[in-house]
Design a protein around this motif. Structure first.
Motif, PDB file in Angstrom:
ATOM      1  N   THR A  96      48.327 -16.961-117.646  1.00 50.85           N
ATOM      2  CA  THR A  96      48.075 -18.373-117.352  1.00 50.85           C
ATOM      3  C   THR A  96      46.574 -18.627-117.177  1.00 50.85           C
ATOM      4  OG1 THR A  96      48.650 -17.828-115.086  1.00 50.85           O
ATOM      5  CG2 THR A  96      50.314 -19.003-116.370  1.00 50.85           C
ATOM      6  N   MET A 124      56.271 -14.913-128.926  1.00 47.67           N
ATOM      7  CA  MET A 124      55.661 -15.729-127.863  1.00 47.67           C
ATOM      8  C   MET A 124      54.925 -16.918-128.485  1.00 47.67           C
ATOM      9  SD  MET A 124      53.521 -14.053-124.805  1.00 47.67           S
ATOM     10  CE  MET A 124      54.777 -12.782-124.608  1.00 47.67           C
ATOM     11  N   ASP A 154      53.240 -20.908-124.551  1.00 46.34           N
ATOM     12  CA  ASP A 154      53.710 -20.023-123.484  1.00 46.34           C
ATOM     13  C   ASP A 154      52.861 -18.755-123.471  1.00 46.34           C
ATOM     14  OD1 ASP A 154      55.276 -18.855-121.570  1.00 46.34           O
ATOM     15  OD2 ASP A 154      56.780 -18.127-123.014  1.00 46.34           O
ATOM     16  N   ASN A 181      47.114 -16.049-126.271  1.00 47.95           N
ATOM     17  CA  ASN A 181      47.725 -15.608-125.009  1.00 47.95           C
ATOM     18  C   ASN A 181      46.724 -15.558-123.855  1.00 47.95           C
ATOM     19  OD1 ASN A 181      50.661 -14.842-125.331  1.00 47.95           O
ATOM     20  ND2 ASN A 181      49.727 -14.012-127.192  1.00 47.95           N
TER      21      ASN A 181
END
Ligand code: T4K
Length: 379
Positions: A9, A1, A5, A312
């Protein structure tokens, strides 16, 4: 990842406030506005104190503006002076509350299995200047209350507990709040139970409660009679309203935290070098802190795992790195401390606190574990 990305979010924070019942909060605030009574021992503060004392099974709950001022007032109410033994592995408010008042925090080591004060380390640090011990129920795991009480008795020391993490926790059948001569809670927004900002001194000792009440209000014993030292440690009605609104959802919140904790344990099991600190073995826990350890047998270091989580959008924390003894002013004052605190040094390098509470669900936990599994299998 890739970092472009992220798995999430929106950022997932550790310490996202739990907000129990917004309607009750707003109704209580409206009542305070109508009464035009906003602070200074108002009716909501009194109601909160009575309900908390009842819940914790103690004689006195003295609500305070925040946990740090509560510690400062409790330290004075117990008459601590000179040296006081504390863990280095805690939030910096614990030693700061001593030093702010001219006392000397002396850092003891922890038991690596529990992250709580190691009684043997405490014993070794007692000097003729020692007047007290502050045990911390770190992560809501009770400190060794019986062993510390025994040491305090033997050496005639005051015993105070920093229970900032331990609201709603019990040792066997006995609730945290009733150990030592007094205990201090924090009700900061990030805590299991919050009043936005807030804290309390909990005690069965009438004298301690009385001097704490005086000291939180500048030492006033009447409209124009000041009888002791004091500060402004008063809790406002708005903060008490938040507390009263949140009291109604405690059981539900423990259940959410417990489910999250169990999901983390299940999802992270079997990843080499990764473990989750056990909680609630001997009594009830609030499961507010999910403490993951990246051990020496893991293929990557703690900070690499943390970096992957943050890329992340999982804003996990390495609380309470690097230990208070490595923070100023203690770093300069005690240059040799690290050598005396081997377990603190080791644990501070392994911990990652993961997000939990109302803003996390099982799917999110599965994805967080996936990030950790992925990072630790990629050397
Ligand atoms: N003793 C111990 C053992 C303690 O842990 C503490 C406080 C005290 C004493 C002193 O009690 P207080 O005087 O604070 O009542 C946070 C808290 O400010 C502090 O209360 C807490 N311990 C400590 C462990 O954590 P930081 O420096 O981590 O805060 P911050 O701004 O980085 O926020 C933490 C996380 O929470 C972030 O991910 C953002 C999130 N957050 C925070 C707030 C305030 C939100 O999402 N919403 C919010 O409203 O200290």
């Amino acid at each position: 990842m890739s970092s472009a990305d992220p798995a999430f979010t929106e950022p997932l924070h550790v310490g996202r406030p739990n907000i129990g019942d917004p309607d009750t909060f707003l109704r209580l605030v409206e009542g305070a506005l109508d009464r035009r009574w906003l602070s200074n021992d108002g009716p909501l503060v009194r109601e909160l104190e009575a309900r908390l004392a009842d819940l914790l099974g103690v004689r006195h709950c003295v609500a305070i503006a925040n946990g740090t001022i509560a510690l400062e007032i409790a330290i004075r109410a117990l008459g601590m002076t000179g040296e006081v033994i504390v863990p280095s592995y805690t939030f910096v408010a614990t030693p700061h509350a001593l030093r702010w008042q001219g006392l000397t925090p002396v850092f003891a080591d922890i038991d690596p299995r529990t992250h709580a004060l190691d009684p043997d380390s405490v014993r070794r640090l007692i000097t003729p200047r020692t007047t007290g011990i502050i045990g911390v129920h770190l992560w809501g795991r009770p400190a060794p209350v019986d062993e510390l009480a025994q040491i305090a008795r033997e050496h005639d020391l005051q015993l105070l507990f920093d229970a900032a993490h331990a609201f709603g926790v019990s040792v066997g059948e006995r609730m945290v709040g009733s150990f030592g001569r007094a205990e201090v809670l924090s009700f900061h927004a990030t805590k299991f139970f919050n009043t936005i900002e807030g804290g309390a001194i909990i005690t069965d000792d009438d004298g301690v409660a009385e001097s704490a009440r005086l000291m939180r209000n500048f030492g006033f014993a009447g409209e124009d009679r000041v009888v002791s030292d004091g500060t402004n440690g008063k809790m406002s009605e708005i903060n008490a309203a938040m507390g009263l609104a949140n009291l109604g959802t405690l059981d539900e919140l423990i259940e959410i935290n417990r489910r999250n904790y169990d999901a983390y344990v299940a999802e992270l099991s079997g990843i080499p070098g990764i473990s989750v600190l056990p909680v609630g073995e001997n009594g009830r826990s609030n499961f507010q802190y999910v403490v993951m350890l990246v051990g020496p047998d893991c293929s990557v270091r703690r900070d690499e795992v943390l970096a992957s989580l943050r890329e992340n959008n999982v804003l996990a924390r390495r609380y309470f790195w690097p230990g208070c003894h490595r923070m100023e002013p203690y770093r300069t004052l005690y240059p040799g401390a690290a050598a005396q605190l081997p377990q603190t040094e080791m644990i501070a390098d392994q911990v990652i606190v993961l997000p939990t509470g109302m803003s996390v669900d099982q799917t999110a936990i599965g994805a967080i574990a996936g990030i950790i599994r992925d990072r630790t299998s990629r050397i």
